[in-house]
Design a protein around this motif. Structure first.
Motif, PDB file in Angstrom:
ATOM      1  N   VAL A  60       0.867  -1.177   0.000  1.00 15.84           N
ATOM      2  CA  VAL A  60       0.000   0.000   0.000  1.00 15.84           C
ATOM      3  C   VAL A  60       0.902   1.224   0.000  1.00 15.84           C
ATOM      4  N   CYS A  61       0.568   2.201  -0.849  1.00 12.40           N
ATOM      5  CA  CYS A  61       1.349   3.435  -0.902  1.00 12.40           C
ATOM      6  C   CYS A  61       1.269   4.152   0.442  1.00 12.40           C
ATOM      7  N   GLN A  62       2.448   4.468   1.020  1.00  8.26           N
ATOM      8  CA  GLN A  62       2.516   5.087   2.342  1.00  8.26           C
ATOM      9  C   GLN A  62       2.502   6.612   2.264  1.00  8.26           C
ATOM     10  N   TRP A  63       2.418   7.143   1.063  1.00  7.04           N
ATOM     11  CA  TRP A  63       2.420   8.597   0.913  1.00  7.04           C
ATOM     12  C   TRP A  63       1.168   9.177   1.550  1.00  7.04           C
ATOM     13  N   ALA A  64       1.343  10.267   2.284  1.00  9.97           N
ATOM     14  CA  ALA A  64       0.213  10.876   2.977  1.00  9.97           C
ATOM     15  C   ALA A  64      -0.913  11.176   1.989  1.00  9.97           C
ATOM     16  N   GLY A  65      -2.092  10.689   2.307  1.00 14.28           N
ATOM     17  CA  GLY A  65      -3.251  10.978   1.483  1.00 14.28           C
ATOM     18  C   GLY A  65      -3.402  10.100   0.257  1.00 14.28           C
ATOM     19  N   CYS A  66      -2.519   9.106   0.080  1.00 15.61           N
ATOM     20  CA  CYS A  66      -2.637   8.260  -1.115  1.00 15.61           C
ATOM     21  C   CYS A  66      -3.268   6.923  -0.748  1.00 15.61           C
ATOM     22  N   GLY A  67      -2.440   5.979  -0.264  1.00 17.30           N
ATOM     23  CA  GLY A  67      -2.969   4.711   0.219  1.00 17.30           C
ATOM     24  C   GLY A  67      -3.476   3.766  -0.848  1.00 17.30           C
ATOM     25  N   ARG A  68      -3.046   3.944  -2.068  1.00 15.92           N
ATOM     26  CA  ARG A  68      -3.530   3.054  -3.128  1.00 15.92           C
ATOM     27  C   ARG A  68      -2.750   1.732  -3.090  1.00 15.92           C
ATOM     28  N   SER A  69      -3.379   0.696  -3.598  1.00 15.59           N
ATOM     29  CA  SER A  69      -2.739  -0.615  -3.644  1.00 15.59           C
ATOM     30  C   SER A  69      -1.696  -0.650  -4.752  1.00 15.59           C
ATOM     31  N   THR A 122       5.859   3.427  -1.962  1.00 16.94           N
ATOM     32  CA  THR A 122       5.009   4.441  -2.588  1.00 16.94           C
ATOM     33  C   THR A 122       4.592   3.925  -3.961  1.00 16.94           C
ATOM     34  N   CYS A 123       3.546   4.521  -4.505  1.00 17.66           N
ATOM     35  CA  CYS A 123       3.213   4.209  -5.886  1.00 17.66           C
ATOM     36  C   CYS A 123       4.120   5.043  -6.792  1.00 17.66           C
ATOM     37  N   LYS A 124       4.204   4.623  -8.033  1.00 28.02           N
ATOM     38  CA  LYS A 124       5.096   5.319  -8.948  1.00 28.02           C
ATOM     39  C   LYS A 124       4.683   6.784  -9.115  1.00 28.02           C
ATOM     40  N   GLU A 125       3.379   7.020  -9.102  1.00 31.20           N
ATOM     41  CA  GLU A 125       2.914   8.384  -9.299  1.00 31.20           C
ATOM     42  C   GLU A 125       3.390   9.309  -8.173  1.00 31.20           C
ATOM     43  N   CYS A 126       3.213   8.861  -6.915  1.00 32.89           N
ATOM     44  CA  CYS A 126       3.676   9.682  -5.788  1.00 32.89           C
ATOM     45  C   CYS A 126       5.189   9.856  -5.847  1.00 32.89           C
ATOM     46  N   HIS A 127       5.890   8.771  -6.157  1.00 35.01           N
ATOM     47  CA  HIS A 127       7.343   8.839  -6.173  1.00 35.01           C
ATOM     48  C   HIS A 127       7.836   9.802  -7.247  1.00 35.01           C
TER      49      HIS A 127
HETATM   50 ZN   LIG Z   1       0.713   6.946  -3.941  1.00 36.07          ZN
END
Ligand SMILES: [Zn+2]
Length: 120
Positions: A40-49, A84-89
């Motif tokens: 799960v993306c650990q970025w604040a406010g993301c949390g996507r699988s 993190t997901c690639k988008e957040c990263h």
């Molecule tokens: Zn994310």
């Protein structure tokens, strides 16, 4: 838009860390961090699988919270890693790439820009 020369040299030296089996092997740190975070993306406010493949926006990326700059202890420190997901990263990488040489540094290397994340 000048990058300091030492940066590109560093990048060349530590890029190979990412192909180290201790990082990307089946029991490497990257896998351990993803399992720890439950994919799960650990970025604040993301949390996507993190189920994406390749360059998908929801592909898993393990991010170093503190830039390791080739430092092996930081690189292989599980506490310094987050899923993190690639988008957040990529969003963060964009910000980091712009860090410094757009907003500028003072003599101590701190960003001049008061809106810079380091100054918040
Ligand atoms: Zn994310």
């Amino acid at each position: 838009m000048n990058r300091p020369h030492y940066r590109s040299q560093d990048a060349g030296q530590y890029r190979k860390l990412y192909s180290d089996p201790r990082w990307c092997g089946p029991h490497g740190l990257r896998k351990r961090v993803l399992l720890r975070d439950g994919y799960v993306c650990q970025w604040a406010g993301c949390g996507r699988s993190l189920i994406g493949k390749g360059n998908a926006p929801n592909a898993p990326v393990v991010h170093h919270v503190e830039d390791h700059k080739g430092d092996l202890e930081l690189f292989f420190d599980e506490e310094n890693c987050m899923s993190t997901c690639k988008e957040c990263h990529d969003r963060d990488a964009q910000r980091m790439t712009h860090r410094g040489y757009i907003s500028g540094h003072d003599v101590d290397g701190r960003p001049i820009d008061p809106g810079h994340p380091w100054n918040r």
